[in-house]
Design a protein around this motif. Sequence first.
Motif, PDB file in Angstrom:
ATOM      1  N   LEU A   1       0.842  -1.186   0.000  1.00 12.41           N
ATOM      2  CA  LEU A   1       0.000   0.000   0.000  1.00 12.41           C
ATOM      3  C   LEU A   1       0.880   1.240   0.000  1.00 12.41           C
ATOM      4  N   ASP A   2       0.427   2.265  -0.682  1.00 10.56           N
ATOM      5  CA  ASP A   2       1.215   3.488  -0.821  1.00 10.56           C
ATOM      6  C   ASP A   2       1.123   4.336   0.439  1.00 10.56           C
ATOM      7  N   HIS A   3       2.239   4.517   1.121  1.00 10.61           N
ATOM      8  CA  HIS A   3       2.288   5.378   2.301  1.00 10.61           C
ATOM      9  C   HIS A   3       3.277   6.504   2.016  1.00 10.61           C
ATOM     10  N   SER A   4       2.793   7.543   1.371  1.00 14.33           N
ATOM     11  CA  SER A   4       3.649   8.656   0.991  1.00 14.33           C
ATOM     12  C   SER A   4       4.222   9.351   2.226  1.00 14.33           C
ATOM     13  N   ARG A   5       5.467   9.763   2.121  1.00 15.06           N
ATOM     14  CA  ARG A   5       6.128  10.504   3.204  1.00 15.06           C
ATOM     15  C   ARG A   5       6.596  11.877   2.721  1.00 15.06           C
ATOM     16  N   SER A   6       6.088  12.330   1.576  1.00 16.18           N
ATOM     17  CA  SER A   6       6.625  13.552   0.973  1.00 16.18           C
ATOM     18  C   SER A   6       6.312  14.802   1.775  1.00 16.18           C
ATOM     19  N   VAL A   7       5.218  14.815   2.571  1.00 11.00           N
ATOM     20  CA  VAL A   7       4.913  15.970   3.418  1.00 11.00           C
ATOM     21  C   VAL A   7       4.914  15.571   4.892  1.00 11.00           C
ATOM     22  N   HIS A   8       5.576  14.476   5.191  1.00 10.37           N
ATOM     23  CA  HIS A   8       5.760  14.043   6.577  1.00 10.37           C
ATOM     24  C   HIS A   8       6.525  15.125   7.333  1.00 10.37           C
ATOM     25  N   PRO A   9       6.205  15.379   8.597  1.00 11.01           N
ATOM     26  CA  PRO A   9       6.903  16.448   9.343  1.00 11.01           C
ATOM     27  C   PRO A   9       8.417  16.313   9.319  1.00 11.01           C
ATOM     28  N   LEU A  10       8.923  15.085   9.413  1.00  9.88           N
ATOM     29  CA  LEU A  10      10.376  14.909   9.413  1.00  9.88           C
ATOM     30  C   LEU A  10      10.953  15.121   8.014  1.00  9.88           C
TER      31      LEU A  10
ATOM     32  N   THR B   1       2.537   5.427  21.135  1.00 12.98           N
ATOM     33  CA  THR B   1       3.923   5.336  20.671  1.00 12.98           C
ATOM     34  C   THR B   1       4.485   3.923  20.768  1.00 12.98           C
ATOM     35  N   ARG B   2       3.867   3.086  21.573  1.00 15.60           N
ATOM     36  CA  ARG B   2       4.260   1.684  21.579  1.00 15.60           C
ATOM     37  C   ARG B   2       3.881   1.042  20.250  1.00 15.60           C
ATOM     38  N   GLU B   3       2.725   1.442  19.720  1.00 13.50           N
ATOM     39  CA  GLU B   3       2.260   0.914  18.433  1.00 13.50           C
ATOM     40  C   GLU B   3       2.880   1.668  17.261  1.00 13.50           C
ATOM     41  N   PHE B   4       3.057   2.985  17.424  1.00 13.72           N
ATOM     42  CA  PHE B   4       3.593   3.835  16.350  1.00 13.72           C
ATOM     43  C   PHE B   4       4.772   4.653  16.903  1.00 13.72           C
ATOM     44  N   PRO B   5       5.951   4.049  17.015  1.00 15.34           N
ATOM     45  CA  PRO B   5       7.117   4.742  17.602  1.00 15.34           C
ATOM     46  C   PRO B   5       7.487   6.034  16.894  1.00 15.34           C
ATOM     47  N   VAL B   6       7.139   6.159  15.609  1.00 10.44           N
ATOM     48  CA  VAL B   6       7.515   7.350  14.860  1.00 10.44           C
ATOM     49  C   VAL B   6       6.912   8.612  15.471  1.00 10.44           C
ATOM     50  N   LEU B   7       5.793   8.490  16.185  1.00 10.83           N
ATOM     51  CA  LEU B   7       5.165   9.669  16.789  1.00 10.83           C
ATOM     52  C   LEU B   7       6.082  10.325  17.814  1.00 10.83           C
ATOM     53  N   ASP B   8       6.789   9.519  18.576  1.00  8.39           N
ATOM     54  CA  ASP B   8       7.751  10.063  19.538  1.00  8.39           C
ATOM     55  C   ASP B   8       8.860  10.814  18.814  1.00  8.39           C
ATOM     56  N   ASP B   9       9.333  10.245  17.714  1.00  6.98           N
ATOM     57  CA  ASP B   9      10.397  10.875  16.936  1.00  6.98           C
ATOM     58  C   ASP B   9       9.923  12.203  16.356  1.00  6.98           C
ATOM     59  N   ILE B  10       8.688  12.225  15.876  1.00  8.27           N
ATOM     60  CA  ILE B  10       8.128  13.458  15.315  1.00  8.27           C
ATOM     61  C   ILE B  10       8.087  14.558  16.367  1.00  8.27           C
ATOM     62  N   VAL B  11       7.605  14.232  17.557  1.00  7.96           N
ATOM     63  CA  VAL B  11       7.515  15.232  18.624  1.00  7.96           C
ATOM     64  C   VAL B  11       8.903  15.691  19.041  1.00  7.96           C
ATOM     65  N   ASP B  12       9.816  14.740  19.246  1.00  7.14           N
ATOM     66  CA  ASP B  12      11.167  15.086  19.706  1.00  7.14           C
ATOM     67  C   ASP B  12      11.879  16.013  18.730  1.00  7.14           C
ATOM     68  N   ARG B  13      11.692  15.792  17.427  1.00 10.28           N
ATOM     69  CA  ARG B  13      12.460  16.521  16.428  1.00 10.28           C
ATOM     70  C   ARG B  13      11.750  17.740  15.848  1.00 10.28           C
ATOM     71  N   SER B  14      10.411  17.777  15.955  1.00 15.14           N
ATOM     72  CA  SER B  14       9.714  18.870  15.269  1.00 15.14           C
ATOM     73  C   SER B  14       8.905  19.780  16.184  1.00 15.14           C
ATOM     74  N   ALA B  15       8.826  19.475  17.476  1.00 18.47           N
ATOM     75  CA  ALA B  15       8.050  20.342  18.371  1.00 18.47           C
ATOM     76  C   ALA B  15       8.595  21.772  18.350  1.00 18.47           C
TER      77      ALA B  15
ATOM     78  N   PRO C   1       6.961  19.899  23.834  1.00 21.03           N
ATOM     79  CA  PRO C   1       6.650  18.501  23.513  1.00 21.03           C
ATOM     80  C   PRO C   1       5.334  18.022  24.109  1.00 21.03           C
ATOM     81  N   ILE C   2       5.051  18.385  25.360  1.00 21.64           N
ATOM     82  CA  ILE C   2       3.818  17.936  25.992  1.00 21.64           C
ATOM     83  C   ILE C   2       2.589  18.499  25.288  1.00 21.64           C
ATOM     84  N   ASP C   3       2.694  19.733  24.790  1.00 20.66           N
ATOM     85  CA  ASP C   3       1.562  20.339  24.071  1.00 20.66           C
ATOM     86  C   ASP C   3       1.363  19.675  22.707  1.00 20.66           C
TER      87      ASP C   3
END
Length: 318
Positions: free
Chosen positions: A112-121, A250-264, A271-273
């Motif tokens: 399945l196509d999961h585009s990442r072209s406008v992903h926050p990271l 984040t246990r199911e989708f670890p990338v969410l933690d990475d997104i917050v850590d790097r883009s908040a 980060p909490i907000d």
Amino acid sequence: MNVEQLTRLRMYPEKSFVLFGTGSNDSVYARQGRVAKKVESIFPGRCHLFRVPIRFHDSAIQQKNKLSRSRGVVFTLIGAACAYLMGQRVLCVYENEIGAINLPYRASAVGLDHSRSVHPLTLLMVSDLVSELLGEEFRVKNPFLFWTKAQMCKALAEDGRNDLPPLTMSCDSPHRLRPIQCGYCSSCLLRRQALAATYIKDRTRYVVLHGNRPPKESSLHLDHMLVQVNTLRNLLDVSDEMDLQWEALTREFPVLDDIVDRSAGAESLLPIDMRGQLIQLYRTYVSEWDTVKSQIAVCPLNQCGKQQVSNRNAVNVQ
């Protein structure tokens, strides 16, 4: 041009916007012009379309890459060049969060196509690359990172503009014959879900509803999307406490933690907000699907009608 740009025009009535498009598809190129002309009629003098077509010599004999994984990034880089030449140091790309982060549907989903072209990271990395090339800071931002597509469609509902969606293209795999948009890929399904959730009559014609019988795998994306919705619901229902909800997500989708850590920081958020906004957004998304799930069919109109008649007859016989 899509509903996100329309929302921006409504949000900032004192501003004018430059819309930039590119690509090599003549059909999409023409569609961009028609949509821009329509929006210009709604917001006179505030919307200016610039485009740089991509053309290849002897393209018919060139080997094609069907995945087109780098296409979105190339478009963003060309858009950044346009913005820079116009004296701007920020390029806005408009995508709802569901499509931007594009979480996997389930672990077994393959092909399945999961585009990442406008992903926050991705936008962070493109921003850093362009800044390095220019020798000064340049940012690529998504102003609607914390919006669902249905929330974006509220602008259409409030203005009564159900004439605009049929002009736009969302389909990942458009057909050559009319109707063009399939209606059963993930992008078409999210479009249909968003319009239904905001009570907008979808006047778009889809292969799955108005054309010939679609392929056997036409229900694949809907099945996967509903599995993801159910997964999100279960994760968010583990507790009323935000910390425990975030831990489950984040246990199911670890990338969410990475997104917050790097883009908040880039989003000017603590980060909490940012965690809180993402939790609320996914809860809204689940609620939207719960409201309209029964309306999103993937069988042809005539086939659905026959099935409904058959079901009614069965009940009558009993």
